[in-house]
Design a protein around this motif. Structure first.
Motif, short mmCIF file in Angstrom:
data_model
loop_
_atom_site.label_atom_id
_atom_site.label_comp_id
_atom_site.label_asym_id
_atom_site.label_seq_id
_atom_site.Cartn_x
_atom_site.Cartn_y
_atom_site.Cartn_z
N GLN A 214 14.09 -22.99 0.10
CA GLN A 214 12.73 -23.36 0.50
C GLN A 214 12.40 -22.90 1.91
N ARG A 215 13.42 -22.60 2.71
CA ARG A 215 13.18 -22.18 4.09
C ARG A 215 13.16 -20.67 4.25
N ARG A 216 13.53 -19.93 3.20
CA ARG A 216 13.63 -18.48 3.32
C ARG A 216 12.37 -17.80 2.79
N ARG A 217 12.22 -16.53 3.17
CA ARG A 217 11.02 -15.77 2.81
C ARG A 217 11.39 -14.55 1.98
N ALA A 218 10.61 -14.34 0.93
CA ALA A 218 10.76 -13.15 0.08
C ALA A 218 9.52 -12.29 0.21
N ALA A 219 9.72 -10.98 0.34
CA ALA A 219 8.61 -10.03 0.32
C ALA A 219 8.65 -9.30 -1.02
N LEU A 220 7.51 -9.21 -1.68
CA LEU A 220 7.44 -8.51 -2.94
C LEU A 220 6.24 -7.59 -2.95
N GLU A 221 6.30 -6.60 -3.80
CA GLU A 221 5.23 -5.62 -3.90
C GLU A 221 3.97 -6.26 -4.49
N ARG A 246 0.33 4.79 -2.38
CA ARG A 246 0.68 5.84 -3.34
C ARG A 246 2.18 6.13 -3.37
N ASP A 247 2.92 5.74 -2.32
CA ASP A 247 4.37 5.97 -2.26
C ASP A 247 5.16 4.68 -2.47
N GLY A 248 4.50 3.63 -2.89
CA GLY A 248 5.20 2.38 -3.14
C GLY A 248 5.13 1.41 -1.98
N LEU A 249 6.21 0.68 -1.74
CA LEU A 249 6.25 -0.37 -0.73
C LEU A 249 6.35 0.24 0.68
N PRO A 250 5.40 -0.06 1.58
CA PRO A 250 5.48 0.45 2.96
C PRO A 250 6.40 -0.41 3.81
N PRO A 251 7.50 0.12 4.31
CA PRO A 251 8.47 -0.69 5.06
C PRO A 251 7.89 -1.38 6.29
N PHE A 262 12.04 -7.51 -2.53
CA PHE A 262 12.09 -7.10 -3.94
C PHE A 262 11.26 -5.83 -4.10
N THR A 263 11.84 -4.81 -4.72
CA THR A 263 11.13 -3.53 -4.83
C THR A 263 11.53 -2.77 -6.08
N THR A 264 10.64 -1.91 -6.54
CA THR A 264 10.89 -1.03 -7.68
C THR A 264 10.65 0.41 -7.23
N PRO A 265 11.55 0.99 -6.43
CA PRO A 265 11.28 2.27 -5.77
C PRO A 265 11.20 3.47 -6.70
N SER A 266 11.99 3.49 -7.77
CA SER A 266 11.99 4.66 -8.63
C SER A 266 10.77 4.74 -9.53
N GLN A 268 7.48 2.23 -9.54
CA GLN A 268 6.85 0.99 -9.11
C GLN A 268 6.12 0.31 -10.27
N CYS A 269 6.30 -0.98 -10.38
CA CYS A 269 5.64 -1.74 -11.44
C CYS A 269 4.46 -2.50 -10.85
N PRO A 270 3.23 -2.22 -11.33
CA PRO A 270 2.87 -1.43 -12.50
C PRO A 270 2.26 -0.06 -12.18
N THR A 271 2.16 0.34 -10.89
CA THR A 271 1.40 1.54 -10.53
C THR A 271 2.12 2.84 -10.85
N ASN A 272 3.44 2.75 -11.15
CA ASN A 272 4.27 3.91 -11.48
C ASN A 272 4.58 4.82 -10.30
N ALA A 273 4.24 4.41 -9.08
CA ALA A 273 4.52 5.24 -7.90
C ALA A 273 6.02 5.41 -7.71
N THR A 274 6.43 6.60 -7.29
CA THR A 274 7.83 6.88 -6.98
C THR A 274 7.99 6.98 -5.47
N MET A 275 8.85 6.17 -4.91
CA MET A 275 9.06 6.16 -3.47
C MET A 275 9.83 7.40 -3.04
N PRO A 276 9.28 8.21 -2.11
CA PRO A 276 9.99 9.41 -1.65
C PRO A 276 11.24 9.05 -0.86
#
Length: 494
Positions: A214-221, A246-251, A262-266, A268-276
């Motif tokens: 409960q004290r921790r933080r999660a970042a998700l797309e 367009r390239d997925g999750l911006p660091p 949490f990330t889907t780099p190869s 991306q769900c659901p946009t289908n973007a592929t992280m370079p």
């Protein structure tokens, strides 16, 4: 079907003679729907012995029920529930069956009411099912899967089928994943760094439970896999949605107090973007800078039929901070519910202990069947066959989308099995989906993928894994026609 004698019992406080009690017991069984027409009753001798009464008492009860058409007799075969027996009435529980528990107070934590939508169970009955993640039975290798299942059920594999692994997994399946599956993603892992799960969603749940409090933080797309958002909300951690580009999750957009990313780099769900590759390295550096763990969901890399997929983020990890989630559900079939986690040994040890306290381990015979299917080459052949079919369907989709003036918001660079679409601003795709069902078209509204209060209403996803290529053009024409009708009618987002 014969009714087991164990389902017959007399009430301790029942009134009347034994004969009438037996009659009432059987009649109530028929009227309640427990005993179905055509089912065989126990013999008079067997029922009498079970109930501890005389055989003549049971015989008289059967004779009365026969006269009232509750039962029928078939010569020396015995007694059956009559085809003319009364049908069970519409039953409304009486006062003695009402639930008196105040469940609003008794329930300590709620897990229902999430954003994850349910696909129609009868999706295959629709002519144009643009649903995502469903298997096409015309592509699946039924014959070899059946042979592998029979082999797994054989005497040689008796131990793998029947043993209680407790917190362990089928070593044969673990070996295949370590030696064949993971190297294709550039990943090297020892057996103690791999855990079999009941699909990717179970893997994500285990990960969230082990890493988050409960004290921790999660970042998700944002947008993201809607079931992941439900999992994180249930974990009661702090959740920060980070809008993808367009390239997925911006660091650089990840908050500095983030504990798990949490990330889907190869794919991306659901946009289908592929992280370079440059951004993947930047994401790893950002995680290292803020001392965060990365959970990589590599859910669809097998459908890279256009060109080879990019190396997994886990393959670039040099300090053990990436946890990798894989699944066979997309490439085999969703009902298999078989996935895996790959991570540092201390993490896998805790995830293994948690899994053991919840479900021990995925069924051994399912693991062994999948192991045979993978190791004998049937899996690779299936993936190639699926890739060829998806390549053809993708070409048909692109052609029909262009012809009908539909707008693509995102498509996989390496392949995949869906398109992320954008309707005109005035279209609410939840309403659009309801309208299309009447025309035999199924689409997936996109609102549930977004977090926050201000969810875009005009996005939707079109899957093409389970629709024949010959129906794609007509289905998309019907979709475009409905959008045009709604636009002219002046629909506004609800």
């Amino acid at each position: 079907m014969a009714l087991p004698v164990e389902t017959f019992f007399l009430q301790q406080d029942a009134q009347g003679t034994l004969q009438s009690q037996i009659q009432q017991m059987i009649a109530q069984g028929i009227l309640s729907g427990r005993f179905q027409r055509g089912e065989k009753l126990p013999s008079t001798r067997k029922l009498a012995l079970h109930l501890g009464v005389s055989r003549i008492t049971v015989t008289i009860a059967y004779t009365e029920l026969l006269a009232n058409d509750y039962l029928s007799s078939r010569g020396r075969s015995g007694y059956y529930v009559s085809e003319n027996a009364p049908s069970p009435p519409n039953f409304t529980p009486g006062p003695d069956m009402q639930d008196s528990v105040d469940w609003t107070r008794a329930i300590g934590q709620r897990f229902s009411g999430g954003v994850t939508p349910r696909k129609p169970q009868d999706w295959s009955q629709y002519r144009y099912p643009f649903v995502y993640g469903q298997a096409d039975k015309s592509l699946f290798d039924h014959a070899n899967w059946r042979l592998c299942a029979l082999q797994a059920l054989g005497q040689r594999d008796f131990d793998s089928m029947t043993n209680d692994y407790y917190d362990q997994d089928d070593p044969q399946l673990i070996e295949f994943i370590a030696r064949h599956t993971l190297p294709r993603r550039g990943i090297t892992a020892a057996p103690e760094q791999i855990l079999i799960t009941l699909g990717a969603q179970n893997a994500l749940w285990l990960t969230a439970q082990v890493l988050l409090t409960q004290r921790r933080r999660a970042a998700l797309e944002d947008p993201c896999y809607h079931a992941l958002r439900d999992i994180l909300i249930q974990s009661r951690c702090h959740v920060t949605p980070v809008r993808v580009d367009r390239d997925g999750l911006p660091p650089e957009a990840i908050p500095p107090d983030t504990d798990v990313i949490f990330t889907t780099p190869s794919h991306q769900c659901p946009t289908n973007a592929t992280m370079p590759m440059s951004r993947r390295r930047a994401l790893l550096e950002r995680a290292r800078e803020i001392d965060a763990i990365i959970v990589e969901d590599d859910y669809e890399f097998e459908t890279s039929f256009l060109r080879a997929p990019s190396p997994a983020l886990k393959s670039l990890d040099t300090d053990g901070r990436v946890i990798y989630v894989g699944s066979f559900s997309k490439s085999l079939f969703p009902g298999l519910r078989l996935g895996y986690l790959v991570g540092s040994e201390p993490f896998i040890r805790e995830a293994r202990a948690l899994r053991a306290s919840v479900l021990r381990h995925p069924p051994g015979h399912i693991q062994r069947t999948a192991s045979y299917f993978l190791s004998l080459g049937h899996y690779d052949a299936l993936v190639r066959r699926m890739g060829n079919a998806l390549h053809e369907r993708r070409a048909k989709m692109e052609e029909a989308i262009a012809q009908n003036g539909l707008q693509i918001a995102g498509q996989g660079a390496h392949g995949g099995s869906s398109f992320w679409m954008r309707a005109p601003e005035e279209i609410d795709t939840k309403i659009l989906a309801r309208q299309l069902r009447a025309r035999g078209v199924l689409i997936e509204p996109g609102h549930s993928f977004f977090g926050g209060e201000d969810q875009p209403q005009n996005f939707y996803r079109l899957g093409y894994s389970s629709i024949p290529a010959t129906r794609i053009a007509d289905g998309l024409q019907a979709l475009a026609s409905e959008i045009s009708i709604m636009s002219k009618a002046g629909y506004i987002p609800a």
